[in-house]
Write an enzyme that holds these catalytic residues in place. Structure first.
Site, mmCIF file in Angstrom:
data_model
loop_
_atom_site.group_PDB
_atom_site.id
_atom_site.type_symbol
_atom_site.label_atom_id
_atom_site.label_comp_id
_atom_site.label_asym_id
_atom_site.label_seq_id
_atom_site.Cartn_x
_atom_site.Cartn_y
_atom_site.Cartn_z
ATOM 1 N N GLU A 1 0.816 -1.213 0.000
ATOM 2 C CA GLU A 1 0.000 0.000 0.000
ATOM 3 C C GLU A 1 0.847 1.260 0.000
ATOM 4 O OE1 GLU A 1 -3.280 0.063 2.695
ATOM 5 O OE2 GLU A 1 -4.103 -1.782 1.867
ATOM 6 N N GLU B 1 -4.554 -8.776 1.116
ATOM 7 C CA GLU B 1 -5.308 -8.405 2.321
ATOM 8 C C GLU B 1 -6.792 -8.491 2.004
ATOM 9 O OE1 GLU B 1 -4.138 -4.731 4.366
ATOM 10 O OE2 GLU B 1 -2.040 -5.243 3.970
HETATM 11 C C1 GAL Z 1 -4.474 -1.811 5.220
HETATM 12 C C2 GAL Z 1 -3.006 -1.863 5.597
HETATM 13 C C3 GAL Z 1 -2.831 -2.624 6.894
HETATM 14 C C4 GAL Z 1 -3.779 -2.118 7.918
HETATM 15 C C5 GAL Z 1 -5.189 -2.273 7.428
HETATM 16 C C6 GAL Z 1 -6.229 -1.810 8.432
HETATM 17 O O1 GAL Z 1 -4.705 -0.796 4.333
HETATM 18 O O2 GAL Z 1 -2.246 -2.473 4.594
HETATM 19 O O3 GAL Z 1 -1.510 -2.475 7.320
HETATM 20 O O4 GAL Z 1 -3.474 -0.806 8.210
HETATM 21 O O5 GAL Z 1 -5.314 -1.494 6.264
HETATM 22 O O6 GAL Z 1 -7.509 -1.847 7.863
#
Ligand code: GAL
Length: 939
Positions: free
Chosen positions: A438, A513
């Site tokens: 990200e 993710e």
């Molecule tokens: C994502 C990020 C993670 C965490 C997560 C929380 O965007 O990659 O590290 O912050 O969001 O929702």
């Protein structure tokens, strides 16, 4: 010439070489030096409070060996705290609203300058017989920006809080005597937006090798499988830090899990020249190798021996596994030729009670918990992990995405990437490197594209066997997404995954993710005032999806290799959707202790192999009689029938990757579900209304601790029938014999209770030091009355050639309180030859174990200002330029820790304990008001 041998052919050689192995011990030693460090806080910008470090006319950067303050070899650290590594000073602190949101509001870091610098000192002995070896100090990771000194010599600075590093101290060692290692860690900056801990939170080793040795992380074992044979390429880098010129033998042996030799090669080569390295590689064959797999994680060891003049001078072990990996843009991921859907979780490295200072046992505990949930893959978000985590993944069978911290193409970035990859590339568990996550500034643009191209091509030069990914969150179209080898989709809601895939048909992809759902363990009604999120799986935010929605999407698409849930465990920091006083995240499938939230059973149902039936919520809803409660069943049965107090509420058909729901009018009693497979009852699950909490139960998480001295204990409250009371929030007080409590937790994101209970040590300086000359060299044992106006500033303009026969010094120190339980000591530093010390007019005696330490009884101390008098015959200069000590020492106040305690949260708490060396039995006791006390004895 390289020699290739098969197993049978080599029998004779094996016997011979094993004999020589037994007779010749190599020079290599790796000694864990985690024990007996001294620790004290310094200060971020007040040099006085940083022990005057780097204030000398010549600094440690000006002249070598000029480390001053605590960096100096002979600095007096007797009053500092004693501790063992791993150590995280952030987790020891209370919580504070000015703390960092992303770091879980611990009162440490930039906003707490007195808690952002940590000094560590350790003494080691190096025998004279080590002269001639290469001696180094190896750190697995220090958070962060660490400066290391050895006997006052500055060795270097390592900015990364995540990478391993080592320093060669050969030239600085006091052979046959004591040596001092000093580390100054500066945790004022953050590298991540999540809890990172502070200090030496990973292992430290003393390493000894022959000048000719396998370089640090200097092996790379790869394998090629043809039919049932594996050809192993064992590439090594040999370094010569000595003057030897000539040939050496390199023997490489492979041992199986039973330590049986299965292959060997040997070759005579020219040793590298002074301070040069050479790369060498040999090929070895293993017939019918046992492959490394997630179910059967078979491992082998490569033993690389270097022989000089027939003597083994180095022996280096590399653990590795034989397996094949493949990403296919149509069919997803393959391990050993078998299609495997990646059922992954993202995780940071902290745990309840202990922060980032995880004993190795806890790595196994956590990986086992994830495996029990059905997970087969782990993403190290967003930094290089500790080596023991990877070892646990290798040994337990968990695939890993290994991720570097910051994207970029300069030394700061590429050097970190290279170090991580060289350290980790022999782990069979690692199937993919991640070079970023990200990176909002560059994700969608040409800069991101260029950086990714460099990073992934660079990665290939270090490891051509694994692909590279980046987790991408905005617009799956241009920039990084258009060039990255394996597309890492961060969240369905962030773009159109199918559209991206249709445009980039050759690019494999996976969900790096997914989820980011909010749940509090054991909570079934969201209560924003209390910062509690109900644990029913739900869409957390408009553009995010529930775990079920996410998994259904990924399960359906064979071209997607799988998904990684954000996150497996809750972690400190990012308490989204709340802020202070919530201190941990809500994203985990499990809480910070590893206690399951209900989503775990959804995953077990569809990720795991065992039959599952789980009901939520619990059935203690006193006051809700007659009101409607939503009941969910997680199961992989074909049908589930629900009963309340024996009355059927209907049988429902389970759809794949789904759950079932009923609306139930609450009445206390027994809620029961029966699961059917092929029309047959296979499972039942029950939620019973319990009585009030009466007992405490301590349960050792035995299965999850493989070895070692550390154990995880679950603390519960049960009713008179032994049922866990799911609403119990009693405060439990613990005590231990034969061991140590490392930390406590309960999974409550809003708990501001202490994680650790440790003695507080404060160091009080002696202020306002004055002196008067005395006419007599024989020191009086009583204080007389001194002329008030005769006192002058101590040591000011002292003429060392014309000193008085003796001096009387007077100083002051402040005590915040004079509690009977405090332990107060004066650590004297010699300002005289003969010395008599008086506290508030009373003569005190030196302690028997240290002639320069005085233990001060509370009956001679008082709250506020105290006076110290020191009568002393003066120290004499031998040479004019001798620098004389003028600092009389320091007062140490130890305030003993309160008894360790923790509230249960919705029925559970966790305590992590460590056995003392040389004890046979550890006894843990737990008590609470209104509950029966209990003990757990571990032998
Ligand atoms: C994502 C990020 C993670 C965490 C997560 C929380 O965007 O990659 O590290 O912050 O969001 O929702």
């Amino acid at each position: 010439m390289k020699i290739l041998f098969s197993r049978t052919f080599l029998l004779l050689f094996i016997v011979l070489s094993d004999l020589s192995f037994a007779q010749n011990k190599s020079d290599r030693e790796l000694i864990l030096i985690d024990k007996d460090w001294r620790f004290s806080f310094g200060h971020l910008y007040d040099t006085q409070k940083d022990f005057g470090h780097a204030t000398g006319y010549f600094s440690y950067l000006t002249k070598t060996g000029f480390g001053d303050g605590p960096a100096a070899k002979d600095f007096d650290d007797r009053a500092w705290r004693k501790l063992d590594l791993p150590h995280d000073w952030a987790v020891e602190q209370p919580f504070g609203e000015s703390g960092s949101f992303s770091h879980g509001f611990k009162a440490a870091g930039k906003n707490y300058p007195e808690k952002s610098i940590g000094w560590y000192r350790k003494k080691i002995n190096v025998p004279e017989s080590d002269l001639g070896k290469i001696i180094s100090i190896q750190f697995d990771g220090v958070f962060r920006n660490s400066k290391v000194f050895f006997n006052g010599y500055y060795l270097g600075t390592t900015e990364s809080g995540y990478n391993a590093f080592e320093y060669d101290v050969t030239a600085y060692v006091n052979y046959g005597g004591e040596n001092t290692i000093v580390v100054r860690a500066d945790a004022s900056m953050e590298e991540g937006w999540f809890y990172e801990g502070a200090g030496i939170y990973r292992h430290v080793y003393l390493k000894k090798t022959n000048p000719i040795h396998v370089d640090q992380n200097g092996t790379f074992v790869t394998s090629e499988l043809i039919n049932n044979d594996a050809t192993i390429t064992a590439a090594i880098t040999i370094k010569n830090k000595g003057k030897f010129k000539g040939s050496i033998d390199v023997v490489q042996k492979i041992l199986d899990a039973q330590n049986k030799q299965v292959a060997i090669s040997s070759e005579n080569i020219l040793a590298p020249e002074f301070y040069k390295t050479i790369d060498y590689s040999s090929k070895l064959r293993i017939e019918n190798p046992l492959l490394w797999d997630i179910d059967l994680p078979n491992l082998y060891q490569l033993i690389t021996e270097i022989k000089k003049e027939g003597k083994i001078i180095d022996s280096y072990k590399t653990s590795f596994g034989i397996r094949t990996i493949k990403f296919d843009s149509e069919k997803g991921f393959f391990l050993n030729g078998k299609s495997i859907k990646l059922k992954g979780t993202n995780n940071h490295q902290d745990h309840a009670g202990i922060g980032t200072a995880l004993p190795d046992e806890i790595q196994y505990y956590r990986i086992k918990k994830l495996k029990e949930m059905g997970s087969n893959a782990y993403r190290c978000s967003h930094h290089p992990p500790t080596p023991e985590l990877l070892k646990a993944c290798d040994e337990l069978g968990m695939l890993v995405i290994d991720e570097t911290r910051l994207m970029g193409i300069n030394d700061y970035h590429l050097n970190d990437l290279e170090r991580m990859m060289k350290r980790d590339r022999n782990h069979p568990s690692i199937f993919c490197w991640s070079v970023g996550n990200e990176e909002w500034n560059i994700e969608g643009n040409i800069v991101g594209e260029r950086i990714t191209n460099v990073m992934q091509d660079f990665a290939k030069t270090i490891d051509p066997t694994r692909p590279v990914t980046v987790g991408i969150s905005s617009g799956f179209k241009s920039g990084i997404s258009s060039v990255v080898e394996i597309m890492g989709y961060n969240y369905l809601g962030n773009g159109d995954i199918d559209a991206h895939r249709n445009e980039f048909k050759k690019q494999p992809g996976m969900g790096t993710e997914e989820g980011s759902t909010f749940a509090t363990r054991g909570i079934y009604f969201t209560d924003d005032a209390k910062h509690y999120q109900s644990a029913y799986d739900k869409k957390p935010r408009p553009t995010f999806y529930s775990i079920e929605e996410g998994w259904k999407f990924y399960a359906k698409r064979p071209y997607l290799a799988g998904m990684f849930i954000w996150t497996g465990f809750d972690y400190r920091g990012e308490p989204t959707p709340y802020g202070w006083p919530s201190v941990t995240s809500y994203f985990g499938m499990m809480d910070v202790c590893g206690f399951p939230k209900d989503n775990v059973f959804y995953l077990k149902s569809w990720w795991g192999k065992e039959p599952v039936l789980h009901l939520l919520p619990h059935w203690n809803w006193s006051g809700m009689e007659g009101k409607e409660i939503t009941v969910w069943a997680y199961s992989n049965c074909d049908e589930v029938e629900l009963f309340l107090n024996k009355k059927s509420l209907g049988k429902k058909k389970m759809e794949i990757n789904s759950h079932l729901e009923w609306k139930v009018s609450y009445s206390p009693g027994t809620l029961e579900a029966i699961g059917y497979k092929n029309g047959k009852k296979v499972l039942t699950a029950v939620q019973r209304t319990t009585g009030k909490a009466e007992n405490i139960k301590l349960k050792l998480d035995k299965e999850n601790v493989l070895k070692g001295n550390v154990a995880v204990v679950t603390v519960e409250a049960t009713d008179k029938n032994g049922l866990n009371v799911p609403t119990a929030n009693d405060e439990i007080t613990f005590s231990i014999k034969g061991g140590k409590i490392l930390g406590v937790g309960n999974g409550d994101p809003t708990s501001l209770e202490s994680d650790q209970f440790i003695d507080d040590i404060s160091l009080v300086a002696i202020a306002n030091l004055k002196e008067q000359k005395m006419a007599n060299a024989v020191l009086s044992q009583q204080l007389s009355n001194f002329e008030e106006n005769e006192w002058t500033e101590a040591f000011k303009d002292r003429d060392y050639k014309k000193q008085a026969p003796s001096y009387i010094y007077k100083g002051e120190f402040e005590l915040k309180n004079n509690a009977l339980t405090n332990k107060v000591s004066f650590f004297y530093k010699k300002i005289g030859v003969e010395t008599v010390v008086f506290i508030n007019g009373n003569k005190v005696e030196a302690s028997t174990d240290d002639a320069q330490k005085y233990i001060l009884n509370s009956n001679i101390l008082k709250q506020g200002k105290n006076t110290i008098h020191i009568a002393a015959t003066p120290l004499q200069k031998i040479k004019d330029w001798d620098v004389m000590n003028t600092n009389p020492g320091i007062i140490q106040v130890i305030t003993p820790a309160e008894p360790c305690k923790r509230k249960l949260f919705n029925g559970y708490a966790q305590i992590i304990i460590q056995k003392e060396d040389n004890t046979k039995e550890v006894v843990l006791s737990a008590s609470a008001k209104g509950l029966k006390m209990t003990t757990l004895s571990l032998k």
